[in-house]
Design a protein around this motif. Structure first.
Motif, PDB file in Angstrom:
ATOM      1  N   GLU A 143       0.842  -1.197   0.000  1.00  0.00           N
ATOM      2  CA  GLU A 143       0.000   0.000   0.000  1.00  0.00           C
ATOM      3  C   GLU A 143       0.879   1.251   0.000  1.00  0.00           C
ATOM      4  O   GLU A 143       2.060   1.204   0.325  1.00  0.00           O
ATOM      5  CB  GLU A 143      -0.940  -0.024   1.196  1.00  0.00           C
ATOM      6  N   ALA A 144       0.281   2.352  -0.363  1.00  0.00           N
ATOM      7  CA  ALA A 144       1.037   3.583  -0.617  1.00  0.00           C
ATOM      8  C   ALA A 144       1.916   3.992   0.563  1.00  0.00           C
ATOM      9  O   ALA A 144       3.087   4.353   0.394  1.00  0.00           O
ATOM     10  CB  ALA A 144       0.069   4.715  -0.971  1.00  0.00           C
ATOM     11  N   GLU A 145       1.374   3.930   1.780  1.00  0.00           N
ATOM     12  CA  GLU A 145       2.150   4.358   2.949  1.00  0.00           C
ATOM     13  C   GLU A 145       3.370   3.482   3.156  1.00  0.00           C
ATOM     14  O   GLU A 145       4.461   3.967   3.486  1.00  0.00           O
ATOM     15  CB  GLU A 145       1.265   4.328   4.200  1.00  0.00           C
ATOM     16  N   VAL A 146       3.205   2.177   2.961  1.00  0.00           N
ATOM     17  CA  VAL A 146       4.329   1.255   3.133  1.00  0.00           C
ATOM     18  C   VAL A 146       5.383   1.509   2.064  1.00  0.00           C
ATOM     19  O   VAL A 146       6.589   1.512   2.351  1.00  0.00           O
ATOM     20  CB  VAL A 146       3.843  -0.208   3.066  1.00  0.00           C
ATOM     21  N   GLN A 147       4.956   1.750   0.826  1.00  0.00           N
ATOM     22  CA  GLN A 147       5.917   2.035  -0.234  1.00  0.00           C
ATOM     23  C   GLN A 147       6.714   3.293   0.070  1.00  0.00           C
ATOM     24  O   GLN A 147       7.935   3.349  -0.150  1.00  0.00           O
ATOM     25  CB  GLN A 147       5.185   2.188  -1.573  1.00  0.00           C
ATOM     26  N   GLU A 148       6.047   4.308   0.576  1.00  0.00           N
ATOM     27  CA  GLU A 148       6.738   5.557   0.914  1.00  0.00           C
ATOM     28  C   GLU A 148       7.778   5.334   2.004  1.00  0.00           C
ATOM     29  O   GLU A 148       8.906   5.827   1.919  1.00  0.00           O
ATOM     30  CB  GLU A 148       5.717   6.605   1.363  1.00  0.00           C
ATOM     31  N   ARG A 149       7.404   4.587   3.050  1.00  0.00           N
ATOM     32  CA  ARG A 149       8.345   4.311   4.130  1.00  0.00           C
ATOM     33  C   ARG A 149       9.518   3.462   3.645  1.00  0.00           C
ATOM     34  O   ARG A 149      10.656   3.648   4.064  1.00  0.00           O
ATOM     35  CB  ARG A 149       7.622   3.615   5.291  1.00  0.00           C
ATOM     36  N   PHE A 150       9.212   2.524   2.759  1.00  0.00           N
ATOM     37  CA  PHE A 150      10.276   1.671   2.229  1.00  0.00           C
ATOM     38  C   PHE A 150      11.272   2.494   1.404  1.00  0.00           C
ATOM     39  O   PHE A 150      12.493   2.325   1.527  1.00  0.00           O
ATOM     40  CB  PHE A 150       9.672   0.558   1.369  1.00  0.00           C
ATOM     41  N   LEU A 151      10.765   3.385   0.562  1.00  0.00           N
ATOM     42  CA  LEU A 151      11.651   4.219  -0.249  1.00  0.00           C
ATOM     43  C   LEU A 151      12.516   5.127   0.625  1.00  0.00           C
ATOM     44  O   LEU A 151      13.686   5.385   0.316  1.00  0.00           O
ATOM     45  CB  LEU A 151      10.827   5.047  -1.240  1.00  0.00           C
ATOM     46  N   LYS A 152      11.947   5.591   1.746  1.00  0.00           N
ATOM     47  CA  LYS A 152      12.732   6.396   2.687  1.00  0.00           C
ATOM     48  C   LYS A 152      13.824   5.537   3.326  1.00  0.00           C
ATOM     49  O   LYS A 152      14.963   5.989   3.492  1.00  0.00           O
ATOM     50  CB  LYS A 152      11.826   6.983   3.763  1.00  0.00           C
ATOM     51  N   PHE A 153      13.466   4.308   3.679  1.00  0.00           N
ATOM     52  CA  PHE A 153      14.449   3.369   4.229  1.00  0.00           C
ATOM     53  C   PHE A 153      15.572   3.136   3.217  1.00  0.00           C
ATOM     54  O   PHE A 153      16.763   3.180   3.557  1.00  0.00           O
ATOM     55  CB  PHE A 153      13.743   2.053   4.568  1.00  0.00           C
ATOM     56  N   GLN A 154      15.226   2.914   1.962  1.00  0.00           N
ATOM     57  CA  GLN A 154      16.232   2.689   0.925  1.00  0.00           C
ATOM     58  C   GLN A 154      17.151   3.896   0.777  1.00  0.00           C
ATOM     59  O   GLN A 154      18.380   3.752   0.678  1.00  0.00           O
ATOM     60  CB  GLN A 154      15.537   2.390  -0.409  1.00  0.00           C
ATOM     61  N   LEU A 178       6.446  -5.590  -2.521  1.00  0.00           N
ATOM     62  CA  LEU A 178       6.593  -5.993  -1.128  1.00  0.00           C
ATOM     63  C   LEU A 178       5.478  -6.988  -0.774  1.00  0.00           C
ATOM     64  O   LEU A 178       4.309  -6.753  -1.057  1.00  0.00           O
ATOM     65  CB  LEU A 178       6.521  -4.772  -0.213  1.00  0.00           C
ATOM     66  N   HIS A 179       5.850  -8.085  -0.151  1.00  0.00           N
ATOM     67  CA  HIS A 179       4.862  -9.119   0.118  1.00  0.00           C
ATOM     68  C   HIS A 179       5.298  -9.991   1.282  1.00  0.00           C
ATOM     69  O   HIS A 179       6.464  -9.992   1.700  1.00  0.00           O
ATOM     70  CB  HIS A 179       4.657  -9.992  -1.123  1.00  0.00           C
ATOM     71  N   LEU A 180       4.357 -10.761   1.771  1.00  0.00           N
ATOM     72  CA  LEU A 180       4.576 -11.709   2.859  1.00  0.00           C
ATOM     73  C   LEU A 180       4.359 -13.105   2.293  1.00  0.00           C
ATOM     74  O   LEU A 180       3.245 -13.514   2.013  1.00  0.00           O
ATOM     75  CB  LEU A 180       3.590 -11.427   3.992  1.00  0.00           C
TER      76      LEU A 180
END
Length: 334
Positions: A143-154, A178-180
């Motif tokens: 989801e959008a929020e997770v993608q944003e946080r992931f890109l910040k982490f990267q 991103l998946h489980l």
């Protein structure tokens, strides 16, 4: 065993390499005349639970199998089928290559038909396990929020660790993927894909709705861990996934899905429980085959920087509600 990616075992909460005592080299199966004979010697005792129908000519039993595996029953120049027919005193009819259908075993004696069926099952299972994975079961965490946080982490990792051995942008997961992961599958026909979809629907009706209470499960990704026993030689870095309310419901749900698919034979049983994780970095993603392999979680001066990377924090609502489209956890491996 692949030297750079050995088998790993978990002992006391830590992961260690399992080195082989002795490695053996085998000829290609198609060229080894004794290969099929060895499989037959390893076959279990004939199974009496097969459905064998008595006919005016004797006995008959059918086997459902994807057409991609027919060649392993036929064998080189038809030798495998001939051996099976001679040794079990049966006749084995196999659809032509590319045509889906049933393998039909007929014979004068019920015991011979059962023996042929048992041996064919051993061959099918053996060569299915040798096929590359085609699909996997997974919940998407994109989801959008997770993608944003992931890109910040990267961005933060590349800023702080770009000089580290093996660390570059190519080893990061695509944020849209991103998946489980629950389990890997080998689906070799449209019928098997349909069977998988039907089983997912049955899981939903049998226990998923009960576990979730008919509501979305709130999960969070917080902190990271590496899949190795040596932080200086890492292939995979993953985000840890937890239920936000501290319950075990997500673990129970994925373990029961795994158990159902293992019982059906669609997933080979290797583990009794799913390790909940979402991969964020993997050296297999690397685009340049000549680039560095594994990456190092130590800086050049020996400082351990793993704790700095644990700042990764992504949150998501895992959709397990009444809409089947939200339960679509079948994803094709490209």
């Amino acid at each position: 065993m692949e030297v750079l990616r050995p088998q790993l075992i978990k002992i006391g909460g830590r992961v260690y390499r399992k080195n082989p005592i002795q490695e053996q080299t085998y000829q290609r199966e198609e060229e080894d005349d004794d290969y099929y004979q060895g499989l037959m010697e390893c076959a279990e005792e004939p199974c009496e639970t097969y459905e064998v129908v008595q006919t005016p000519q004797g006995f008959r039993c059918t086997v459902k199998a994807p057409s991609l595996l027919y060649k392993h029953i036929v064998g080189k120049r038809g030798d495998t089928r001939k051996k099976l027919e001679v040794e079990t005193k049966t006749s084995i009819s196999i659809p032509k290559p590319g045509q889906e259908g049933e393998i039909v075993i007929t014979g004068q004696h019920r015991s011979g038909v059962i023996s042929a069926r048992t041996r064919i099952d051993v061959l099918l299972l053996t060569f299915r396990r040798k096929q590359p994975f085609t699909h996997f079961l997974a919940f998407f965490l994109n989801e959008a929020e997770v993608q944003e946080r992931f890109l910040k982490f990267q961005e933060e990792v590349l800023e702080k660790c770009s000089m580290d051995h093996g660390v570059d942008s190519s080893i990061f997961q695509n944020p849209k993927k991103l998946h489980l992961t629950i389990g890997m599958l080998v689906l070799l026909s449209e019928q098997e894909i349909q069977q998988t979809c039907e089983m997912l629907q049955q899981c939903k009706e049998d226990f998923i709705d009960d576990i979730s209470g008919g509501k979305p499960l709130e999960v969070e990704m917080a902190g990271i861990e590496y899949m190795n026993d040596d932080p200086g030689m890492v292939d995979v870095l993953y985000a840890k996934v937890h239920m936000k309310d501290g319950s075990n419901r997500l673990q129970e749900l994925v373990d029961r899905v795994l158990e159902r698919f293992q019982a059906s034979g669609l997933i080979v049983k290797e583990w009794n429980s799913v390790k909940l994780h979402a991969t964020v970095m993997n050296t297999l993603f690397r685009k340049d085959p000549n680039a560095e392999g594994r990456y190092n979680l130590y800086t050049a001066d020996g400082k351990y920087i793993f704790k700095e990377r644990e700042s990764f924090d992504g949150r998501n609502i895992l959709k397990v509600s009444t809409n089947l489209s939200e339960l679509e956890i079948l994803w094709h491996v490209s």
